[in-house]
Design a protein around this motif. Structure first.
Motif, PDB file in Angstrom:
ATOM      1  N   ARG A  56       0.653  -1.146  -0.046  1.00  0.00           N
ATOM      2  CA  ARG A  56       0.056   0.098   0.223  1.00  0.00           C
ATOM      3  C   ARG A  56       1.065   1.227   0.075  1.00  0.00           C
ATOM      4  O   ARG A  56       0.580   2.277  -0.793  1.00  0.00           O
ATOM      5  CB  ARG A  56      -1.163   0.114   1.028  1.00  0.00           C
ATOM      6  N   GLU A 101      -4.900  -4.969  -2.851  1.00  0.00           N
ATOM      7  CA  GLU A 101      -3.879  -4.524  -1.814  1.00  0.00           C
ATOM      8  C   GLU A 101      -4.977  -3.743  -0.730  1.00  0.00           C
ATOM      9  O   GLU A 101      -4.620  -2.873  -0.085  1.00  0.00           O
ATOM     10  CB  GLU A 101      -3.116  -3.768  -2.318  1.00  0.00           C
ATOM     11  N   THR A 156      -5.496  -0.990  -8.770  1.00  0.00           N
ATOM     12  CA  THR A 156      -5.046  -0.467  -7.831  1.00  0.00           C
ATOM     13  C   THR A 156      -6.115  -0.038  -6.808  1.00  0.00           C
ATOM     14  O   THR A 156      -5.825   0.179  -5.556  1.00  0.00           O
ATOM     15  CB  THR A 156      -3.843   0.567  -7.842  1.00  0.00           C
ATOM     16  N   THR A 200      -4.925   6.818  -5.471  1.00  0.00           N
ATOM     17  CA  THR A 200      -5.253   5.803  -6.530  1.00  0.00           C
ATOM     18  C   THR A 200      -6.494   6.284  -6.957  1.00  0.00           C
ATOM     19  O   THR A 200      -6.963   6.305  -8.044  1.00  0.00           O
ATOM     20  CB  THR A 200      -5.492   4.337  -6.010  1.00  0.00           C
ATOM     21  N   LYS A 242      -3.136   5.118   0.294  1.00  0.00           N
ATOM     22  CA  LYS A 242      -3.220   4.315  -1.047  1.00  0.00           C
ATOM     23  C   LYS A 242      -4.399   4.646  -1.756  1.00  0.00           C
ATOM     24  O   LYS A 242      -4.645   4.670  -2.859  1.00  0.00           O
ATOM     25  CB  LYS A 242      -3.097   2.860  -0.567  1.00  0.00           C
ATOM     26  N   ILE A 293       2.400   1.808  -3.469  1.00  0.00           N
ATOM     27  CA  ILE A 293       1.104   1.928  -4.488  1.00  0.00           C
ATOM     28  C   ILE A 293       1.088   3.555  -4.599  1.00  0.00           C
ATOM     29  O   ILE A 293       0.830   4.095  -5.566  1.00  0.00           O
ATOM     30  CB  ILE A 293      -0.027   1.334  -4.313  1.00  0.00           C
ATOM     31  N   GLU A 321       3.282   4.611  -7.052  1.00  0.00           N
ATOM     32  CA  GLU A 321       2.633   4.268  -8.275  1.00  0.00           C
ATOM     33  C   GLU A 321       1.592   5.306  -8.978  1.00  0.00           C
ATOM     34  O   GLU A 321       1.518   5.570 -10.069  1.00  0.00           O
ATOM     35  CB  GLU A 321       2.184   2.961  -8.404  1.00  0.00           C
ATOM     36  N   SER A 322       0.841   5.771  -7.862  1.00  0.00           N
ATOM     37  CA  SER A 322      -0.078   6.693  -8.547  1.00  0.00           C
ATOM     38  C   SER A 322       0.605   7.892  -9.043  1.00  0.00           C
ATOM     39  O   SER A 322       0.067   8.390 -10.134  1.00  0.00           O
ATOM     40  CB  SER A 322      -1.102   6.971  -7.037  1.00  0.00           C
ATOM     41  N   PHE A 339      -3.384   0.250 -14.361  1.00  0.00           N
ATOM     42  CA  PHE A 339      -3.483   1.224 -13.123  1.00  0.00           C
ATOM     43  C   PHE A 339      -4.891   0.955 -12.351  1.00  0.00           C
ATOM     44  O   PHE A 339      -4.630   0.705 -10.959  1.00  0.00           O
ATOM     45  CB  PHE A 339      -3.161   2.670 -13.280  1.00  0.00           C
TER      46      PHE A 339
END
Ligand SMILES: CC(C)(COP(=O)(O)OP(=O)(O)OC[C@H]1O[C@@H](n2cnc3c(N)ncnc32)[C@H](O)[C@@H]1OP(=O)(O)O)[C@@H](O)C(=O)NCCC(=O)NCCSC(=O)CCCC(=O)O
Ligand SMILES: Cc1cc2nc3c(=O)[nH]c(=O)nc-3n(C[C@H](O)[C@H](O)[C@H](O)COP(=O)(O)OP(=O)(O)OC[C@H]3O[C@@H](n4cnc5c(N)ncnc54)[C@H](O)[C@@H]3O)c2cc1C
Length: 648
Positions: A282, A421, A417, A382, A378, A285, A288-289, A414
């Motif tokens: 998390r 998780e 997400t 996201t 997270k 992530i 990643e966002s 994407f």
């Protein structure tokens, strides 16, 4: 080079290299990152056709081949630093995931964090050399969120000192784990531990599922791929049914909880330590966002600089669509969010590693805040990034809908997400649980720390209910906007706590009171996370010495904060001049828009987008890409149609 995009770069008011260096951490880190990326870009082994021209099986095979090549090449280059491995792999993967993904993101981290030293001595060499290829098998057909109700069992047999793994029902079949369907030969299986007739809840076990020589499923193991999905074509998300599969006692991950040879159970310092890998993912992530949103903004803004359409003033040439205020209002707040989330992602990663360092020393005091922060950020980042990628796609008109734009692949890769998780609503409710607890502690006069300390502040400032206080905001001052977000968060936490209290006074159960306050609870968590993001963006600015970079990021931070107020104007006093101020900020950002996305420094190979190409030569590239489509390799299909027409 497209003349429009050249002109955009000439108009910038800051040095993109300076900002890129800041995002990387230093000029040396930028140099090294680019050096690693160039290893992939210049490697003929990684030059292949667009996966969108392949079938699912071809994509999976190509992904496995690429994963294997990456392993060999990283060894040959002697690249072992985790961050450098990440740069190498994300360049090679471009937008797509890999079949070995879960091995890296969950199987290995779980071995590092939940094995005893003896277990690490056995399993790490196997896993790090890919002899044991693993996944993380927790979710079942019947449960993904409510993991306390997972049904797979691990029953200890003291006579043989083994655990017997079983999936007793259809709903207990493990379902979704990445890399399970075809790739993995081991799995970390989360199962209810039974020993000496007593259930001790969820624990983690290393379960061999395929023969390490033949890769055939082992006795008692039924395993396979769950079929096509919305995206993730390269990943063989799979199913796993275990029927009386026996594993040695030593295969239970025993860093925190143990089962002795005689079957006696030694409990862990916290029963949530088994959940540790999820907190790690998390936290990651959040970064990643930022990457998904910054890539989407790079594509949409560069394309908007070269796309000319419609008529702004009669008789004048068609303007760049980036000159439309409506287009700026779509894209620039997302660009601001991409920068905000980049800084929040760095903060979240640093915070995760700092607190897990304390946990490894036996200090578990900050685990609740780490869980609440990772869960909330997270979900918050996201949800925003997911919606933002779609806005970027649509801002590119019809061409955004083509796979060669890169945006459909970014979106379908994407969007899960928001679900995996920890499903986002459920995560927001976890954060709310922590916030309500902190609110009550602040009311009792307890001193809070970290991201919730504002709950003390609001109590000290004025005892009357937060919600009754006037909100006076200087819309040109970031510090004043941070205060407005802080007050909003405190207000919504108080509203949620009072809703719970009101429900309890109606003498219904705690659980029903909680469920009946879920809307307020989720809004309180959303407001808390929004405040954390604005606060961190403002804090980052104070670290920037370059005045030109500071100025452009300050403009973005103001836009992010003010735009957030207009999106949630119900929570803030709607300040009529905010809209005017936002318009002025859009104009301020306009000359720097391309330079701001250039500063993310995505090379064309990684961006994988004909619309977002650095040189802006969009149309030529689109035509070349289309001609490579398999459907264009032969005329046979039109021949078939020709035949049908002749036969009518
Ligand atoms: C929703 C919860 C958190 C609820 O857990 P629970 O045991 O029922 O706990 P509760 O009664 O709500 O709260 C009790 C308490 O446990 C705490 N807690 C909960 N989770 C954690 C944690 N991770 N770390 C530290 N503490 C945690 C809560 O804050 C509560 O604390 P409190 O009692 O309030 O002091 C849990 O069921 C959960 O985490 N569900 C989500 C499952 C999930 O995330 N699955 C992911 C599977 S792997 C995957 O998706 C891979 C993706 C693919 C990829 O990455 O590529
Ligand atoms: C691409 C992908 C990859 C995945 N990889 C893995 C993997 O490698 N390993 C693994 O173990 N799992 C994996 N998963 C599974 C994933 O972790 C679960 O799907 C996720 O945890 C959500 O659980 P669920 O599917 O049961 O959703 P549910 O919980 O059934 O969600 C459905 C709805 O119920 C709502 N809801 C549920 N509980 C509550 C509540 N308490 N309060 C309010 N609303 C609630 C949710 O908000 C949601 O709207 C993957 C999933 C996907 C999509």
């Amino acid at each position: 080079m497209n003349p429009d995009i050249c002109r955009e770069r000439e108009n910038a008011t800051f040095n993109t290299e300076t900002l890129t260096n800041m995002l990387d951490g230093s000029a040396e880190k930028t140099r090294r990152r680019r050096e690693i990326e160039s290893l992939v870009i210049n490697d003929p082994d990684f030059q292949h056709d667009d996966p969108n021209f392949m079938s699912r099986s071809e994509r999976y095979d190509a992904a496995v081949k690429k994963s294997s090549q990456m392993i060999m090449k990283l060894r040959d280059y002697g690249i072992s630093d985790p961050e450098e491995i990440y740069f190498y792999k994300r360049t090679a993967r471009r937008t797509f995931h890999e079949a070995f993904g879960l091995h890296y993101t969950m199987f290995l981290p779980t071995l590092y964090s939940q094995c005893t030293p003896e277990q690490q001595k056995k399993w790490l060499p196997l896993a790090e050399n890919f002899k044991a290829l693993g996944t993380y098998a927790q979710t079942e057909l019947g449960h993904g969120t409510h993991i306390r109700k997972l049904e797979t069992t691990a029953t200890y047999d003291p006579s043989t000192q083994e655990f017997v793994l079983n999936c007793p029902t259809v709903s207990s079949i493990k379902w979704w784990p990445g890399g399970l369907g075809k790739t993995s030969n081991h799995a970390i299986v989360l199962a209810q531990l039974y020993t000496l007739g007593k259930c001790h809840g969820l624990h983690a076990f290393i379960v061999p599922i395929r023969c390490m020589k033949t890769h055939q499923p082992l006795p008692g193991v039924t395993v396979g791929d769950i079929g096509p999905k919305f995206g993730f074509e390269e990943v063989d998300n799979g199913y796993l049914k275990l029927e009386n599969v026996r594993i040695p006692r030593e295969n239970m991950l025993m860093k925190y909880a143990q089962v002795e040879p005689d079957g006696s159970y030694l409990k862990p310092p916290s029963d949530k330590l088994t959940y540790g890998t999820m907190v790690f993912i998390r936290a990651m992530i959040v970064g990643e966002s930022a990457r998904a949103l910054s890539k989407s903004c790079t594509i949409a803004i560069r394309y908007s600089a070269v796309r000319h359409q419609s008529e702004l003033r009669p008789g004048e040439p068609e303007p760049q669509i980036l000159d439309y205020q409506a287009q700026q209002y779509k894209l620039f707040p997302l660009l601001a969010a991409a920068y905000a989330f980049t800084f929040v992602g760095q903060y979240m990663s640093d915070t995760y590693h700092r607190i897990t360092g304390h946990i490894n020393q036996g200090d578990f005091s900050q685990l609740p805040e780490l869980h609440a922060l990772a869960a909330g950020l997270k979900a918050f980042t996201t949800w925003t990034a997911n919606a933002g990628i779609e806005v970027c796609r649509m801002a590119c008109g019809g061409h955004g809908y083509l796979c060669c734009s890169g945006l459909p692949d970014i979106y379908v890769t994407f969007t899960p997400t928001c679900t995996y998780e920890g499903e986002n609503t459920v995560m927001m409710l976890q954060t709310a649980r922590f916030l309500v607890k902190c609110y009550r502690q602040a009311r009792e006069g307890q001193q809070l720390s970290g991201t919730v300390s504002y709950l003390n502040e609001q109590q000290r400032l004025q005892p009357q209910p937060v919600s009754s206080r006037p909100t006076v905001v200087n819309i040109n001052d970031l510090a004043s906007l941070v205060e407005a977000y802080k007050l909003r968060a405190a207000k919504l936490v108080e509203v949620a706590a009072k809703s719970l209290q009101g429900e309890l006074q109606r003498s219904i159960s705690q659980e029903d009171a909680w469920n009946n306050s879920s809307i307020e609870l989720v809004r309180a968590s959303d407001a808390h996370c929004h405040y954390v993001v604005v606060e961190l963006f403002a804090a980052k600015l104070s670290e920037i010495s370059d005045t030109a970079v500071h100025s452009v990021l300050n403009t973005l931070a103001l836009l992010y904060a003010l735009h957030g107020i207009t999106l949630n104007s119900g929570d803030f006093l709607q300040l009529s001049q905010i809209t005017q101020r936002i318009k002025a900020l859009l104009v301020e950002i306009r000359p720097n828009a391309v330079a701001l996305v250039d500063s993310f420094d995505y090379n064309d190979e990684m961006l994988n987008s004909v619309l977002g190409r650095y040189d802006g030569n969009v149309y030529e590239s689109m035509f070349e890409w289309a001609k490579r489509s398999p459907l264009n390799r032969t005329e046979v299909r039109s021949f078939i149609i020709f035949n049908i027409i002749q036969k009518k």
